[in-house]
Design an enzyme around this catalytic site. Structure first.
Site, PDB file in Angstrom:
ATOM      1  N   CYS A 179     -27.206  -5.497   7.610  1.00 48.60           N
ATOM      2  CA  CYS A 179     -28.433  -5.012   8.247  1.00 48.60           C
ATOM      3  C   CYS A 179     -28.975  -3.734   7.605  1.00 48.60           C
ATOM      4  O   CYS A 179     -28.248  -3.002   6.936  1.00 48.60           O
ATOM      5  CB  CYS A 179     -28.184  -4.787   9.737  1.00 48.60           C
ATOM      6  N   ASP A 232     -22.919  -4.006  20.679  1.00 57.92           N
ATOM      7  CA  ASP A 232     -22.989  -2.828  19.807  1.00 57.92           C
ATOM      8  C   ASP A 232     -22.511  -1.606  20.589  1.00 57.92           C
ATOM      9  O   ASP A 232     -22.571  -1.575  21.819  1.00 57.92           O
ATOM     10  CB  ASP A 232     -24.439  -2.639  19.334  1.00 57.92           C
TER      11      ASP A 232
HETATM   12  O1  LIG Z   1     -29.935   0.769  11.755  1.00 55.99           O
HETATM   13  C1  LIG Z   1     -30.660   1.426  12.502  1.00 55.99           C
HETATM   14  O2  LIG Z   1     -31.179   2.476  12.136  1.00 55.99           O
HETATM   15  C2  LIG Z   1     -30.914   0.960  13.887  1.00 55.99           C
HETATM   16  C3  LIG Z   1     -31.948   1.519  14.602  1.00 55.99           C
HETATM   17  C4  LIG Z   1     -32.202   1.108  15.885  1.00 55.99           C
HETATM   18  C5  LIG Z   1     -31.411   0.133  16.485  1.00 55.99           C
HETATM   19  C6  LIG Z   1     -30.361  -0.424  15.791  1.00 55.99           C
HETATM   20  C7  LIG Z   1     -30.089  -0.032  14.502  1.00 55.99           C
HETATM   21  N1  LIG Z   1     -29.040  -0.560  13.774  1.00 55.99           N
HETATM   22  C8  LIG Z   1     -28.135  -1.569  14.203  1.00 55.99           C
HETATM   23  O3  LIG Z   1     -27.085  -1.058  14.976  1.00 55.99           O
HETATM   24  C9  LIG Z   1     -25.913  -1.827  14.772  1.00 55.99           C
HETATM   25  C10 LIG Z   1     -24.750  -0.956  14.366  1.00 55.99           C
HETATM   26  O4  LIG Z   1     -25.000  -0.296  13.183  1.00 55.99           O
HETATM   27  P1  LIG Z   1     -23.882   0.557  12.370  1.00 55.99           P
HETATM   28  O5  LIG Z   1     -23.139  -0.439  11.518  1.00 55.99           O
HETATM   29  O6  LIG Z   1     -23.014   1.250  13.361  1.00 55.99           O
HETATM   30  O7  LIG Z   1     -24.677   1.489  11.543  1.00 55.99           O
HETATM   31  C11 LIG Z   1     -26.285  -2.863  13.729  1.00 55.99           C
HETATM   32  O8  LIG Z   1     -26.753  -4.038  14.336  1.00 55.99           O
HETATM   33  C12 LIG Z   1     -27.420  -2.202  13.037  1.00 55.99           C
HETATM   34  O9  LIG Z   1     -28.223  -3.112  12.395  1.00 55.99           O
END
Ligand SMILES: O=C(O)c1ccccc1N[C@@H]1O[C@H](COP(=O)(O)O)[C@@H](O)[C@H]1O
Length: 219
Positions: free
Chosen positions: A8, A131
């Site tokens: 992502c 998450d």
């Molecule tokens: O990535 C971002 O900035 C974000 C912004 C708003 C909502 C979600 C976001 N990211 C997503 O969150 C999870 C966990 O991410 P991490 O691996 O802990 O960085 C994942 O699905 C990201 O795509």
């Protein structure tokens, strides 16, 4: 069923290609201006056509309105919408009816009580993403690189496909899969050298680690 790996927060052709060539099943694009991974509609059009047919394209939004969805759908041409805000079950129904795309609802998890709303969301979403719950003063609801206590999901009994995210990286993804028995993993910060800057070797290492776990668990 094989484990789904979602990479992502992609924002460049180079790192998108690394994810696709590394075998990512899903590639995620962030549409949330406060995020360091936010992409413009112009970039979305370019990356969307590059990824077409090579992986599931996921548009990540946070409490987006209809006009925002229309613009994203017209440019990125996503295969799935990831709803990462405080969208209600009713809003999910409305989005599904208006745009006709599969929905992945992100649910913030800290303790078992965070699973209370799950049945409602599971009745309309196509997939759930568990998450880590962001701190109250965070500037975004995800993408913070912090894990949650995966044991909260240990006894989960959910018919719907689900994925896990939050602070995953190549060295902890195996344990996350083992504890949660999730059908997929999603990563953003754990494959970056600094916020928003994806690292090709970290992307490859994450996908390798997830696939190796999948093979071990299939034995
Ligand atoms: O990535 C971002 O900035 C974000 C912004 C708003 C909502 C979600 C976001 N990211 C997503 O969150 C999870 C966990 O991410 P991490 O691996 O802990 O960085 C994942 O699905 C990201 O795509």
């Amino acid at each position: 069923m094989s484990l789904l790996v979602k990479i992502c927060g992609l924002s460049t052709r180079e790192t998108l290609d690394v994810a696709l060539e590394g075998g990512a099943d899903m590639v995620g694009f962030v549409f949330f201006p406060p995020s360091p991974r936010h992409i413009s509609l112009g970039v979305a059009r370019d990356l969307g056509s590059r990824a077409k047919g090579r992986a599931v394209k996921v548009a990540l939004t946070v409490d987006a309105d209809d006009a925002t969805f229309e613009n994203i759908i017209e440019t990125l041409r996503p295969d799935m919408l990831q709803l990462h805000g405080k969208e209600t079950v009713a809003r999910l129904r409305d989005i599904k009816q208006k745009f006709g795309l599969p929905l992945m609802k992100a649910l913030p998890v800290e303790t078992a009580s965070d699973l209370a709303g799950l049945p409602g969301y599971a009745s309309v979403a196509d997939r759930i993403l568990f998450d880590a719950r962001a701190p109250k003063d965070a500037t975004r609801p995800g993408g913070l690189g912090a894990p949650f206590d995966w044991h909260v999901l240990e006894n989960l009994d959910l018919d719907l496909p689900y994925m896990v995210s939050g602070g995953l990286h190549a060295d902890n993804v195996a344990e996350a899969i083992r504890v949660t028995r999730a059908g997929g993993v999603d990563v953003s910060s754990g494959i970056e050298s600094s916020p928003g800057v994806k690292d090709p070797e970290m992307i490859r290492a994450f996908i390798r680690a997830a696939r190796a776990t999948q093979e071990l668990m299939a034995r």
